[in-house]
Design an enzyme around this catalytic site. Structure first.
Site, PDB file in Angstrom:
ATOM      1  N   PHE A  37       0.820  -1.210   0.000  1.00  0.00           N
ATOM      2  CA  PHE A  37       0.000   0.000   0.000  1.00  0.00           C
ATOM      3  C   PHE A  37       0.852   1.258   0.000  1.00  0.00           C
ATOM      4  O   PHE A  37       0.595   2.199  -0.712  1.00  0.00           O
ATOM      5  CB  PHE A  37      -0.905   0.029   1.242  1.00  0.00           C
ATOM      6  CG  PHE A  37      -2.185  -0.714   1.069  1.00  0.00           C
ATOM      7  CD1 PHE A  37      -2.583  -1.175  -0.170  1.00  0.00           C
ATOM      8  CD2 PHE A  37      -3.013  -0.939   2.154  1.00  0.00           C
ATOM      9  CE1 PHE A  37      -3.785  -1.854  -0.331  1.00  0.00           C
ATOM     10  CE2 PHE A  37      -4.213  -1.610   2.012  1.00  0.00           C
ATOM     11  CZ  PHE A  37      -4.602  -2.072   0.764  1.00  0.00           C
ATOM     12  N   ARG A  38       1.893   1.233   0.851  1.00  0.00           N
ATOM     13  CA  ARG A  38       2.576   2.495   1.142  1.00  0.00           C
ATOM     14  C   ARG A  38       3.945   2.630   0.507  1.00  0.00           C
ATOM     15  O   ARG A  38       4.500   3.709   0.465  1.00  0.00           O
ATOM     16  CB  ARG A  38       2.712   2.671   2.661  1.00  0.00           C
ATOM     17  CG  ARG A  38       1.390   2.871   3.285  1.00  0.00           C
ATOM     18  CD  ARG A  38       1.404   2.826   4.785  1.00  0.00           C
ATOM     19  NE  ARG A  38       0.017   2.820   5.234  1.00  0.00           N
ATOM     20  CZ  ARG A  38      -0.771   1.771   5.205  1.00  0.00           C
ATOM     21  NH1 ARG A  38      -0.306   0.604   4.794  1.00  0.00           N
ATOM     22  NH2 ARG A  38      -2.031   1.849   5.586  1.00  0.00           N
ATOM     23  N   ILE A 106      -4.362 -10.262   2.221  1.00  0.00           N
ATOM     24  CA  ILE A 106      -5.686 -10.707   1.775  1.00  0.00           C
ATOM     25  C   ILE A 106      -5.556 -11.513   0.483  1.00  0.00           C
ATOM     26  O   ILE A 106      -6.517 -11.695  -0.233  1.00  0.00           O
ATOM     27  CB  ILE A 106      -6.601  -9.471   1.575  1.00  0.00           C
ATOM     28  CG1 ILE A 106      -5.941  -8.442   0.628  1.00  0.00           C
ATOM     29  CG2 ILE A 106      -6.926  -8.825   2.913  1.00  0.00           C
ATOM     30  CD1 ILE A 106      -6.841  -7.263   0.269  1.00  0.00           C
ATOM     31  N   HIS A 124      -7.403  -9.681   8.209  1.00  0.00           N
ATOM     32  CA  HIS A 124      -8.105  -8.716   7.348  1.00  0.00           C
ATOM     33  C   HIS A 124      -8.919  -9.399   6.255  1.00  0.00           C
ATOM     34  O   HIS A 124      -9.342  -8.762   5.295  1.00  0.00           O
ATOM     35  CB  HIS A 124      -7.104  -7.728   6.726  1.00  0.00           C
ATOM     36  CG  HIS A 124      -6.516  -6.786   7.734  1.00  0.00           C
ATOM     37  ND1 HIS A 124      -5.362  -6.077   7.530  1.00  0.00           N
ATOM     38  CD2 HIS A 124      -6.939  -6.438   8.977  1.00  0.00           C
ATOM     39  CE1 HIS A 124      -5.098  -5.337   8.605  1.00  0.00           C
ATOM     40  NE2 HIS A 124      -6.041  -5.550   9.490  1.00  0.00           N
ATOM     41  N   CYS A 135     -27.105 -13.265   4.179  1.00  0.00           N
ATOM     42  CA  CYS A 135     -27.081 -14.607   4.775  1.00  0.00           C
ATOM     43  C   CYS A 135     -25.688 -15.053   5.219  1.00  0.00           C
ATOM     44  O   CYS A 135     -25.538 -16.105   5.837  1.00  0.00           O
ATOM     45  CB  CYS A 135     -27.675 -15.626   3.812  1.00  0.00           C
ATOM     46  SG  CYS A 135     -26.656 -15.899   2.339  1.00  0.00           S
ATOM     47  N   VAL A 241      12.472  -9.714   2.476  1.00  0.00           N
ATOM     48  CA  VAL A 241      11.954 -10.883   3.207  1.00  0.00           C
ATOM     49  C   VAL A 241      12.190 -12.189   2.451  1.00  0.00           C
ATOM     50  O   VAL A 241      12.430 -13.225   3.065  1.00  0.00           O
ATOM     51  CB  VAL A 241      10.451 -10.742   3.548  1.00  0.00           C
ATOM     52  CG1 VAL A 241      10.212  -9.650   4.558  1.00  0.00           C
ATOM     53  CG2 VAL A 241       9.620 -10.512   2.305  1.00  0.00           C
TER      54      VAL A 241
HETATM   55  P1  NAD Z   1       2.364  -1.841   4.296  1.00  0.00           P
HETATM   56  O1  NAD Z   1       2.195  -1.594   2.835  1.00  0.00           O
HETATM   57  O2  NAD Z   1       1.936  -0.785   5.243  1.00  0.00           O
HETATM   58  O3  NAD Z   1       3.889  -2.164   4.615  1.00  0.00           O
HETATM   59  C1  NAD Z   1       4.652  -3.066   3.864  1.00  0.00           C
HETATM   60  C2  NAD Z   1       6.090  -2.994   4.376  1.00  0.00           C
HETATM   61  O4  NAD Z   1       6.846  -3.989   3.712  1.00  0.00           O
HETATM   62  C3  NAD Z   1       6.765  -1.647   4.081  1.00  0.00           C
HETATM   63  O5  NAD Z   1       7.412  -1.216   5.258  1.00  0.00           O
HETATM   64  C4  NAD Z   1       7.768  -1.965   2.969  1.00  0.00           C
HETATM   65  O6  NAD Z   1       8.946  -1.204   3.063  1.00  0.00           O
HETATM   66  C5  NAD Z   1       8.068  -3.423   3.250  1.00  0.00           C
HETATM   67  N1  NAD Z   1       8.440  -4.227   2.076  1.00  0.00           N
HETATM   68  C6  NAD Z   1       7.884  -4.231   0.837  1.00  0.00           C
HETATM   69  N2  NAD Z   1       8.443  -5.200   0.084  1.00  0.00           N
HETATM   70  C7  NAD Z   1       9.377  -5.812   0.871  1.00  0.00           C
HETATM   71  C8  NAD Z   1      10.275  -6.903   0.661  1.00  0.00           C
HETATM   72  N3  NAD Z   1      10.326  -7.582  -0.487  1.00  0.00           N
HETATM   73  N4  NAD Z   1      11.090  -7.250   1.685  1.00  0.00           N
HETATM   74  C9  NAD Z   1      11.066  -6.581   2.869  1.00  0.00           C
HETATM   75  N5  NAD Z   1      10.225  -5.560   3.124  1.00  0.00           N
HETATM   76  C10 NAD Z   1       9.383  -5.190   2.134  1.00  0.00           C
HETATM   77  O7  NAD Z   1       1.643  -3.220   4.584  1.00  0.00           O
HETATM   78  P2  NAD Z   1       1.022  -3.829   5.919  1.00  0.00           P
HETATM   79  O8  NAD Z   1       1.881  -3.495   7.085  1.00  0.00           O
HETATM   80  O9  NAD Z   1       0.690  -5.227   5.621  1.00  0.00           O
HETATM   81  O10 NAD Z   1      -0.341  -3.052   6.169  1.00  0.00           O
HETATM   82  C11 NAD Z   1      -1.165  -2.599   5.138  1.00  0.00           C
HETATM   83  C12 NAD Z   1      -2.483  -3.299   4.868  1.00  0.00           C
HETATM   84  O11 NAD Z   1      -2.413  -3.532   3.496  1.00  0.00           O
HETATM   85  C13 NAD Z   1      -2.766  -4.635   5.438  1.00  0.00           C
HETATM   86  O12 NAD Z   1      -3.830  -4.481   6.264  1.00  0.00           O
HETATM   87  C14 NAD Z   1      -3.180  -5.538   4.254  1.00  0.00           C
HETATM   88  O13 NAD Z   1      -4.493  -6.008   4.455  1.00  0.00           O
HETATM   89  C15 NAD Z   1      -3.210  -4.634   3.083  1.00  0.00           C
HETATM   90  N6  NAD Z   1      -2.576  -5.107   1.831  1.00  0.00           N
HETATM   91  C16 NAD Z   1      -2.430  -6.415   1.549  1.00  0.00           C
HETATM   92  C17 NAD Z   1      -1.819  -6.823   0.378  1.00  0.00           C
HETATM   93  C18 NAD Z   1      -1.700  -8.295   0.116  1.00  0.00           C
HETATM   94  O14 NAD Z   1      -2.554  -9.057   0.538  1.00  0.00           O
HETATM   95  N7  NAD Z   1      -0.635  -8.756  -0.532  1.00  0.00           N
HETATM   96  C19 NAD Z   1      -1.322  -5.892  -0.519  1.00  0.00           C
HETATM   97  C20 NAD Z   1      -1.489  -4.520  -0.212  1.00  0.00           C
HETATM   98  C21 NAD Z   1      -2.113  -4.151   0.972  1.00  0.00           C
END
Ligand code: NAD
Length: 250
Positions: A37-38, A106, A124, A135, A241
């Protein structure tokens, strides 16, 4: 980059722990092609989060779904496959090294990597399903997306005709109590919580590692950037990661 010493330190904590729980966020799936997201190129560069609030869904489910269908497709779920981080966590679950994966994601990729449905706690929800507001029946997301394409908005339940909602927690919506109770119990009972790929900024889910800390447990954080909990973590591994988690659990 995470130093070898720090990886060894984290590995020792995992090996000595009675219960390790993984807590994952969107960063775990970026290497699978799903934007977070961010981060850079994140979804909020393209969409306005306020369009996806629960209140907006209740007020205007048809307008909500028209945009939601675009966002859901932007996730690229059809082509996304689990990466080395999902696989390492799945293997660790099979071996009993990791008790459960609590995820904010998700996308269903932990299950696709082989973690059993019981061992994944989706706080989530899942964007692969919808749920009927009438339902409670769950349906595959594809059916809702097809309905939107055909102009049948909002999509409706094949059982009772009620309005379908993506089976995810929208902004301003409560987390499902049973699911979050389980996540909290796992956080309380774990002596190591392994946080991977989360900015730890979306509450209440982001508070789960704090529960582990409050019980005297350790938190290990693997993330590409700093989080608000780094100062209280036992080990912080800065890196990707999909590289660091397999190294730590392998
Ligand atoms: P976030 O987007 O807030 O944070 C993701 C973090 O992961 C960031 O700090 C970023 O720097 C780091 N990052 C990105 N790629 C990386 C990698 N390859 N290795 C190491 N670090 C990495 O996400 P969040 O904390 O999960 O919270 C946001 C919300 O977004 C959640 O509630 C989730 O439901 C939703 N979301 C989910 C998905 C998905 O299901 N894949 C995708 C987008 C958002």
């Amino acid at each position: 980059m995470a130093s070898q010493d720090a990886v060894e330190e984290a590995r020792a904590l995992v090996e000595e722990a009675k219960s390790v729980v993984a807590f994952t966020g969107a960063g775990v799936s970026t290497a699978s092609g799903i934007p977070d997201f961010r981060g850079e190129g994140g979804l909020w560069e393209r969409f306005d989060p306020s369009d996806f609030r629960y209140e907006r869904f209740l007020e205007d489910p048809a307008g909500f779904w028209e945009l939601r269908a675009v966002l859901t497709r932007s996730l690229g779920l059809e082509d996304a496959r689990p990466n080395a981080c999902h696989q390492a966590l799945a293997q660790a679950c099979k071996e009993g090294v990791v008790e459960a994966v609590v995820t904010q994601n998700i996308d269903g990729l932990h299950q696709e990597a082989g973690v059993s449905g019981e061992d994944v706690v989706e706080v989530h929800g899942s964007t692969r399903r919808t749920r009927c507001m009438g339902c409670g029946e769950r349906w595959p997301i594809e059916e809702a997306l097809e309905a939107v394409d055909a102009g049948r908005v909002p999509p409706s339940c094949g059982g009772c005709g009620g309005v379908l909602k993506p089976d995810v927690v929208l902004f301003g919506e409560r987390l499902p109590k049973d699911v979050f109770d389980r996540a909290q119990a796992l956080a309380r009972g774990s002596d190591v919580m392994l946080v991977a790929g989360s900015s730890l900024s979306v509450y209440p889910a982001a508070g789960l590692p704090e529960i582990t800390l409050s019980q005297g447990g350790d938190v290990v954080i693997v993330n590409g950037e700093a989080t608000g909990l780094d100062a209280r973590a036992s080990v912080v591994l800065r890196g990707r990661v999909e590289t660091v988690v397999p190294e730590l659990l392998g």
